[in-house]
Design an enzyme around this catalytic site. Structure first.
Site, PDB file in Angstrom:
ATOM      1  N   LEU A  59       0.818  -1.207   0.000  1.00  0.00           N
ATOM      2  CA  LEU A  59       0.000   0.000   0.000  1.00  0.00           C
ATOM      3  C   LEU A  59       0.855   1.262   0.000  1.00  0.00           C
ATOM      4  CD1 LEU A  59      -2.501  -1.293   2.694  1.00  0.00           C
ATOM      5  CD2 LEU A  59      -2.764  -1.353   0.217  1.00  0.00           C
ATOM      6  N   ARG A  60       2.157   1.074   0.131  1.00  0.00           N
ATOM      7  CA  ARG A  60       3.113   2.187   0.114  1.00  0.00           C
ATOM      8  C   ARG A  60       2.915   3.187   1.244  1.00  0.00           C
ATOM      9  NH1 ARG A  60       6.881  -0.386  -2.611  1.00  0.00           N
ATOM     10  NH2 ARG A  60       6.696  -0.288  -4.888  1.00  0.00           N
ATOM     11  N   ASP A 301       0.539  -9.945  -4.886  1.00  0.00           N
ATOM     12  CA  ASP A 301       1.859  -9.346  -4.665  1.00  0.00           C
ATOM     13  C   ASP A 301       1.908  -7.938  -5.268  1.00  0.00           C
ATOM     14  OD1 ASP A 301       5.370 -10.271  -5.059  1.00  0.00           O
ATOM     15  OD2 ASP A 301       4.246  -9.570  -3.330  1.00  0.00           O
TER      16      ASP A 301
END
Lengths: 420, 166, 317
Positions: A59-60, A301
């Site tokens: 999700l950064r 992923d």
């Protein structure tokens, strides 16, 4: 809000049910029946299944807060029919402090989209030297501990980390790769890498590390989950370990079911992945192993990468593909190729990952959380930049036509996504 | 139907006209491909002392930007010094004059001849540049849509043919 | 079938990125054109006006004097203007991306980019982003390809040996890290070479050579037997670290080309080397300077070949 979904083909992988029917929802759970639903959703021509559970989606956040990543990536998740996802600890900074985990869970909860299950760092800063405060991290919400793609070279540290995790019953999720053998490699060490002049990662980089991890798991009794299998040889090792009774689970990234190193073509950096795409033979073994259950789950992923980190020579590009919105259609494609029923196929993305995560969702039964996906298994759509809600447009399937599209996603009985 | 001249029949007359032009500094150069065949025949008929030069003008054409290198260029071989020579430049068909312009530019990159005389088997008019031939076998009228070509049979006999212009 | 980036819709060569993927006719055409350019080098005025007014930008992200110089000479013999850019020292150091560098140069009206880069595939990235009238020539990318070197090696072999079909060509040395070897192998197999051999220790031979049509030998004596052409590859100092080889001396003992080993090849065998040579490491001085060596002619042929490549790609709008 109470809800009734009628007329759909209801598929529940956990029980094997696959028949037309209706599903009633109240107070966030599936119920036997409803007197007066506040809303009725017409599911004719569509499939109603448990929403997907994705064991790996990046999700950064922490890291890219200024880009509103959490918002866009959770939007992408529910648009892809994913109601629960586990995010790896390789954020910036890594998830090695309870405060970071806590903040992430709060932010995600506030957005009311998909359920986020953080995976904590196994070692401090993922550096592979010092154990993290796993108990504190678990209390903050971590469901397991992992090194993500960071190497853990010191086997002594790996052993101790597994012992510590096993003490408290914490699962350890590891991607098996020997850092020395993989050093500098950007593609599978085979004919394609030789032709393209790319440094290779031999498949025994995976099997050697896997053998180490399995041996240590046996010795410590830790609950091991092996991430992102990439080779036929690794599949054989896992199969043998399961046969001898070892408690181990594993997953495969959805791209590795469909692509091989040949798809790199003229250095397409969208095919730069970790682990690398291996040979056609490896791909076939992975697809077959997911079908026969040797591999328990398929994951997206999901790794959004900005365009300027991909518009680079292959070896310099950042690895990863944007995949949350492609998970469902790619699982359906794999199922069609293997001749699997919808229930069997979806199990790998619902009940299977639910078991690994240890959560209630992933099945359609009275009392279960109402995490559901309503999709059209026949709808064709083209993967374009505009069609993707994720900020990551980095997918090898850009421009391709896929079959299978989400119409609605429900989390805890709330419609968090609805196609226009 | 256009009556094409008989190439073989023109050769003796051409050789005779050239005889008068041959001096101690003379040398002959044929332009690939038709001009080279013609030059080989004339060179033999005239018994010239200097060996024959053969030239490909591929690298001097004025249409490179539009067409690129159109075919495999042959290797230009001029086995004598061009400096101070009276050159006989031989080509099969004279049309727009561009080939001859390119040939002269190339020749001057080899040295400075004393003179250049152009010898052609057929002149079909249609000049686009101020070029003319000193020795001409025959004048032919050819429609713009056609190309006049010299062909060589297996037994070495030369003949003219019309082709559609590309 | 994905269209080849190097060829335009009519199958004409637009960029030269790799010998792999080039139809046989295209390779033959380049060699035939190079043959005619060989004549230009022999005259007093070593120039033809073909590329007059065109700009050739030498983009060398990896330093190289030899290759850059031959490209410069070739471009100037075609009457082109040449601009040399030593990128390592300038924009890359400032963190400018590869594509930004190219875009800036493109704004300066470039026609041909000659690119050398340390990363395999870099010229492909550039070729996908240049304007329609711009052409990319790969002067070496990572370990992947060095097509002009491969072509000049083919030209050299044809010059001395003619037909490829009966030939046994042995490539000796560090094929694993060699873009020269890869390009040559593709060229040799496309032209129907009788047998292509690779000779070297396991540590220096890449996986999957057989799939490229190559016969692998670890013993130089068996590998050189009856060879018509021997291509010696340069052994770089870096290979001595990184656990690939123990020392230069040991390498020479097992894989150096000595007169005694050369005698195992055919009596009229030729010895080639892309240069620069490490005398006493991969090749004995006596052999390098001996009658079988065609190493210096290779350099001359290299200019004609590069002239041919530039004139073929740049021709036609």
């Amino acid at each position: 809000m109470s809800l009734l979904i009628r007329g759909a083909r209801v598929v529940d992988p956990a029980s094997g049910r696959d028949a037309p029917g209706e599903v009633a929802i109240a107070a966030g759970r599936i119920v036997e029946r409803l007197e007066r639903p506040a809303r009725v959703i017409d599911g004719h021509g569509l499939v109603l299944a448990p929403a997907l559970i994705d064991l790996s989606a990046r999700l950064r956040e922490p890291g890219d807060e200024y880009k509103a990543r959490l918002e866009s990536e959770l939007e992408a998740a529910v648009a892809g029919g994913v109601a629960s996802l586990a995010c790896p600890p390789d954020t910036d900074p890594p998830l090695d402090e309870p405060g970071l985990v806590d903040m992430l869970r709060r932010r995600a909860r506030a957005l009311s989209r998909a359920r986020v299950y953080p995976v904590g760092a196994l070692t401090v800063k993922l550096a592979g030297e010092q154990l993290t405060e796993m108990v504190e991290l678990a209390a903050a919400g971590c469901v397991a501990f992992s090194q993500a793609n960071a190497p853990l070279r010191d086997t002594q540290v790996l052993w101790r980390a597994m012992q510590y995790a096993a003490t408290f019953g914490f699962p350890v999720w590891l991607r098996a790769e020997d850092a020395w053998l993989a050093a500098g490699g950007v593609a599978h060490d085979g004919e394609v890498a030789t032709r393209l002049g790319l440094p290779g990662v031999p498949d025994f980089a995976e099997t050697i590390a896997l053998a180490t991890a399995l041996t240590l798991a046996r010795a410590t009794g830790v609950r091991l989950h092996v991430c992102r299998l990439s080779s036929a040889a690794a599949v054989d090792l896992v199969r043998a370990a399961k046969r001898e009774g070892l408690t181990v689970s594993c997953d495969v990234a959805v791209h590795h079911l469909h692509l091989s190193d040949a798809d790199i073509g003229d250095f397409d950096a969208n095919c730069r992945l970790e682990p690398p795409l291996r040979s056609a033979r490896d791909r076939e073994a992975l697809a077959a192993a997911l079908a026969d259950g040797t591999i328990d789950c398929v994951v997206s992923d999901h790794t959004p990468v900005d365009e300027d980190r991909k518009q680079l020579p292959f070896g310099e590009a950042e690895p990863g593909a944007s995949a949350l919105e492609l998970l469902l259609p790619l699982v359906l494609r794999w199922a069609a190729e293997r001749g699997l029923s919808l229930a069997e196929a979806l199990a790998r993305a619902t009940s299977g990952p639910a078991r690994v995560l240890g959560v209630e969702a992933g099945r359609i039964a009275p009392g279960a959380p109402a995490d559901l996906v309503l999709f059209d298994p026949q709808e064709k759509w083209r993967v374009t930049r505009e069609a993707l809600r994720s900020q990551g447009k980095n997918t090898p399937f850009l421009g391709h036509e896929l079959t299978g599209r989400v119409r609605a996603t429900l989390v805890a009985g709330n419609v968090v996504y609805e196609a226009r | 139907m256009i009556a094409l001249p008989d190439a073989e029949a023109l050769l003796p007359g051409l050789a005779e006209a050239l005889c008068a032009r041959i001096g101690p500094r003379s040398a002959m150069i044929g332009l690939y491909t038709g001009g080279a065949w013609l030059a080989e025949r004339l060179h033999a008929m005239l018994g010239l002392a200097e060996p024959l030069g053969l030239m490909d003008i591929a690298f001097y054409r004025d249409d490179y930007a539009q067409q690129g290198l159109k075919h495999d260029p042959k290797r230009t071989r001029i086995p004598f010094s061009v400096e101070g020579r009276d050159l006989l430049l031989v080509d099969d068909v004279l049309y727009t004059g561009r080939t001859v312009r390119a040939a002269m530019n190339e020749l001057f990159d080899y040295g400075r001849p004393r003179s250049i005389a152009l010898v052609v088997l057929a002149d079909r008019g249609g000049r686009q540049l101020p070029i003319c031939a000193q020795v001409v076998g025959a004048e032919v009228v050819v429609p713009e849509t056609k190309r006049l070509r010299l062909k060589r049979d297996a037994d070495g006999r030369l003949r003219f043919e019309l082709e559609d212009a590309a | 079938m994905r269209p080849d980036l190097q060829l335009d819709a009519e199958g004409r060569l637009r960029h030269l990125l790799s010998i792999e993927g080039l139809p046989r006719e295209v390779i033959e055409r380049i060699l035939a054109t190079a043959e005619s350019f060989a004549g230009v080098t022999e005259r007093d005025i070593k120039k033809v006006p073909l590329l007059r007014g065109k700009s050739v930008f030498n983009l060398f992200f990896e330093p190289s004097t030899r290759t850059r110089t031959t490209f410069e000479i070739a471009a100037k013999r075609l009457s082109a203007d040449v601009i040399n850019l030593n990128i390592a020292a300038s924009s890359q150091a400032k963190g400018e991306s590869l594509l930004d560098t190219v875009a800036n140069l493109s704004a300066m009206q470039a026609d041909i980019f000659v690119v050398r880069h340390a990363s395999s595939g870099a010229p492909y990235l550039i070729a996908r982003h240049v304007k329609p009238h711009e052409h990319v020539i790969n002067a070496g990318d990572g370990r992947h390809a060095h097509p002009t070197q491969g072509l000049l090696d083919l030209y050299t072999i044809r010059h001395y040996k003619g037909d490829f079909s009966p030939l046994v060509v042995a490539i000796v040395g560090d094929l694993a890290h060699s873009r020269v070897a890869r390009s040559l192998i593709h060229g040799l197999t496309t032209l129907g070479t009788g047998e292509v051999r690779a000779i070297g220790p396991q540590t220096l031979l890449p996986t999957g050579l057989q799939a490229l049509g190559v016969r692998v030998f670890h013993d130089i004596r068996t590998g050189l037997r009856d060879a018509d052409v021997i291509v010696m590859l340069r052994l770089q100092n870096e290979r001595m670290s990184g656990a690939l080889l123990p020392s230069a001396q040991e390498y020479f003992m097992s894989y150096g080309l000595t007169a005694e080993r050369l005698a195992l090849a055919k009596p009229d065998a030729i010895v080639m080397h892309p240069g620069p040579m490490n005398r006493g490491v991969e090749i004995d001085s006596a052999v390098a300077d001996g009658p079988h060596s065609v190493i210096l002619p290779q350099v001359t042929f290299g200019i004609a070949v590069r002239m041919a490549v530039m004139s073929i790609v740049a021709g036609g709008a």
